[in-house]
Write a protein that holds these residues in place. Sequence first.
Motif, PDB file in Angstrom:
ATOM      1  N   PHE A 144     149.189 -37.666  -3.595  1.00 29.06           N
ATOM      2  CA  PHE A 144     148.390 -38.704  -2.957  1.00 29.06           C
ATOM      3  C   PHE A 144     149.132 -40.040  -2.916  1.00 29.06           C
ATOM      4  O   PHE A 144     149.163 -40.726  -1.895  1.00 29.06           O
ATOM      5  CB  PHE A 144     147.058 -38.861  -3.702  1.00 29.06           C
ATOM      6  N   GLU A 145     149.739 -40.374  -4.040  1.00 31.48           N
ATOM      7  CA  GLU A 145     150.476 -41.644  -4.094  1.00 31.48           C
ATOM      8  C   GLU A 145     151.652 -41.644  -3.132  1.00 31.48           C
ATOM      9  O   GLU A 145     151.919 -42.645  -2.452  1.00 31.48           O
ATOM     10  CB  GLU A 145     150.959 -41.913  -5.526  1.00 31.48           C
ATOM     11  N   ALA A 146     152.351 -40.512  -3.069  1.00 32.14           N
ATOM     12  CA  ALA A 146     153.470 -40.402  -2.125  1.00 32.14           C
ATOM     13  C   ALA A 146     152.960 -40.556  -0.698  1.00 32.14           C
ATOM     14  O   ALA A 146     153.553 -41.258   0.125  1.00 32.14           O
ATOM     15  CB  ALA A 146     154.167 -39.059  -2.294  1.00 32.14           C
ATOM     16  N   ALA A 147     151.830 -39.918  -0.416  1.00 32.19           N
ATOM     17  CA  ALA A 147     151.258 -39.976   0.929  1.00 32.19           C
ATOM     18  C   ALA A 147     150.851 -41.397   1.292  1.00 32.19           C
ATOM     19  O   ALA A 147     151.073 -41.850   2.412  1.00 32.19           O
ATOM     20  CB  ALA A 147     150.062 -39.038   1.037  1.00 32.19           C
ATOM     21  N   GLU A 148     150.252 -42.107   0.321  1.00 28.52           N
ATOM     22  CA  GLU A 148     149.879 -43.501   0.572  1.00 28.52           C
ATOM     23  C   GLU A 148     151.091 -44.293   1.051  1.00 28.52           C
ATOM     24  O   GLU A 148     151.035 -44.987   2.069  1.00 28.52           O
ATOM     25  CB  GLU A 148     149.337 -44.147  -0.703  1.00 28.52           C
ATOM     26  N   ILE A 149     152.176 -44.168   0.310  1.00 30.14           N
ATOM     27  CA  ILE A 149     153.374 -44.939   0.640  1.00 30.14           C
ATOM     28  C   ILE A 149     153.930 -44.566   2.005  1.00 30.14           C
ATOM     29  O   ILE A 149     154.197 -45.421   2.844  1.00 30.14           O
ATOM     30  CB  ILE A 149     154.446 -44.736  -0.446  1.00 30.14           C
ATOM     31  N   VAL A 150     154.073 -43.271   2.237  1.00 27.48           N
ATOM     32  CA  VAL A 150     154.700 -42.821   3.491  1.00 27.48           C
ATOM     33  C   VAL A 150     153.822 -43.147   4.701  1.00 27.48           C
ATOM     34  O   VAL A 150     154.310 -43.656   5.708  1.00 27.48           O
ATOM     35  CB  VAL A 150     155.010 -41.317   3.434  1.00 27.48           C
ATOM     36  N   PHE A 151     152.529 -42.880   4.604  1.00 25.58           N
ATOM     37  CA  PHE A 151     151.637 -43.186   5.731  1.00 25.58           C
ATOM     38  C   PHE A 151     151.612 -44.680   6.011  1.00 25.58           C
ATOM     39  O   PHE A 151     151.656 -45.109   7.154  1.00 25.58           O
ATOM     40  CB  PHE A 151     150.219 -42.683   5.456  1.00 25.58           C
ATOM     41  N   GLU A 152     151.539 -45.454   4.944  1.00 26.11           N
ATOM     42  CA  GLU A 152     151.469 -46.908   5.107  1.00 26.11           C
ATOM     43  C   GLU A 152     152.733 -47.413   5.787  1.00 26.11           C
ATOM     44  O   GLU A 152     152.689 -48.363   6.559  1.00 26.11           O
ATOM     45  CB  GLU A 152     151.313 -47.555   3.733  1.00 26.11           C
ATOM     46  N   GLU A 153     153.843 -46.767   5.480  1.00 20.76           N
ATOM     47  CA  GLU A 153     155.117 -47.242   6.011  1.00 20.76           C
ATOM     48  C   GLU A 153     155.375 -46.735   7.431  1.00 20.76           C
ATOM     49  O   GLU A 153     155.876 -47.463   8.280  1.00 20.76           O
ATOM     50  CB  GLU A 153     156.246 -46.768   5.086  1.00 20.76           C
ATOM     51  N   GLU A 154     155.015 -45.475   7.684  1.00 24.10           N
ATOM     52  CA  GLU A 154     155.403 -44.854   8.954  1.00 24.10           C
ATOM     53  C   GLU A 154     154.234 -44.649   9.905  1.00 24.10           C
ATOM     54  O   GLU A 154     154.466 -44.337  11.082  1.00 24.10           O
ATOM     55  CB  GLU A 154     156.055 -43.487   8.688  1.00 24.10           C
ATOM     56  N   GLY A 155     153.025 -44.795   9.434  1.00 24.10           N
ATOM     57  CA  GLY A 155     151.873 -44.507  10.271  1.00 24.10           C
ATOM     58  C   GLY A 155     151.605 -43.017  10.368  1.00 24.10           C
ATOM     59  O   GLY A 155     152.432 -42.206   9.950  1.00 24.10           O
TER      60      GLY A 155
END
Lengths: 203, 203
Positions: free
Chosen positions: A13-24
């Motif tokens: 979840f934490e990884a997903a937060e970062i990646v989604f926030e960064e890349e959309g």
Amino acid sequence: MSENEKLTEERIFEAAEIVFEEEGLTGARMQTIADRAGINKALLHYYFRTKDHLFEAVFTKLAQKMFMKFTPIFEKDLSLEEKIKFFFREHITFMQHNPKLPGFILNEINHNPQRIQKLIKNIEFRNLWLTILDQHKDELYKYNITEETLPQIMTTIASLSVFPFAAKGILEVIFENLGVDFDKYIELRKEFAADFVIKAITK
Amino acid sequence: MSENEKLTEERIFEAAEIVFEEEGLTGARMQTIADRAGINKALLHYYFRTKDHLFEAVFTKLAQKMFMKFTPIFEKDLSLEEKIKFFFREHITFMQHNPKLPGFILNEINHNPQRIQKLIKNIEFRNLWLTILDQHKDELYKYNITEETLPQIMTTIASLSVFPFAAKGILEVIFENLGVDFDKYIELRKEFAADFVIKAITK
DNA sequence: CCTATTTTTGACCATTCGGTTAAACTTTAT
DNA sequence: ATAAAGTTTAACCGAATGGTCAAAAATAGG
């Protein structure tokens, strides 16, 4: 082991937060998220069946973090001026720690407005609205704020605190040209924005 | 035929503008653009070699449309108050006709700040900056605006006009809840924002 | 009218991407 | 110890995607 499971799901979840926030949503890659979480890509689909499921979960959490946390400020027992000062201080400080959040949320909602619909209904802006109208009846009159200008003022307050972060990419480039430091600018903004609004609405 | 060529290239470009603005760089599909332009996908690559080439061309044009068009307002021979009123009227009217542009530009810059770097340097914000400092020396003094607060005021002005469009997706949902009409709100904003700023900076 | 050049197309290619599967490994309970 | 259940992995799949190519169609020039 439930302890370990919690850990894995949380790591994803934490990884997903970062990646989604960064890349959309469209820019993010499941493989990138898996790599960042230090796990196999198949395990992503074991915990969150599809990319959309995962995104939905992440987006809901981040949006609530952004909205739910700050609307209660306006329901506190403070004068209108105190609420305004309090809001800018807290909200901008929060975004200093989450600078990419505003741009991410605005963008994803623009790309998919119906996704947020239920979420936003939960926040009950209508209640917030009525609370303000009721709680500050005399102040609003004193400030000459009508029901027609209240949306203008509310969005103005939101603008002043959110925009610098939503436009961070541009502002940093422009500021560099002018010898202005973005972080100092933000620090200064907490007080500036509050004073600016109060000054503007005072007769 | 150069007439026809111009037509085809123009058709592609216009289709690309719409699709990129709507879907973003990562969300846009070459096939979608080709379909919209009513041509074969291979023809896209004949005119603009890669997706990045095409995007670069579109983005540059749209960004210039957004920035270049309005910075000159501040170089005109008007009082500061007149400039502020003029800017909000023109800028918001422009965005009424291009409501998705702000969100698109902000988002793409945040995702790729170095792409805009050269573009923004061209706009010479430094000159704009110096012009204002010079041309309105006495007014700035009168309004108690220092070189430290000028960035705050400039970004505030930008906030007030851009944010409602960058956040259009959310605002429309919230407004619906409150019985507020977005278009009327925008129309009202042209004057409200100008008055708000002037009121705030007046001693 | 014929040739050279440019424009347009359909078919195709390599890669990427989200998602699946079956088997291996771990943990839990009996 | 062992079987059942849950967790993790490597290998794989089909569809989508950006991009290419050779041939066809259109255009221009002599």
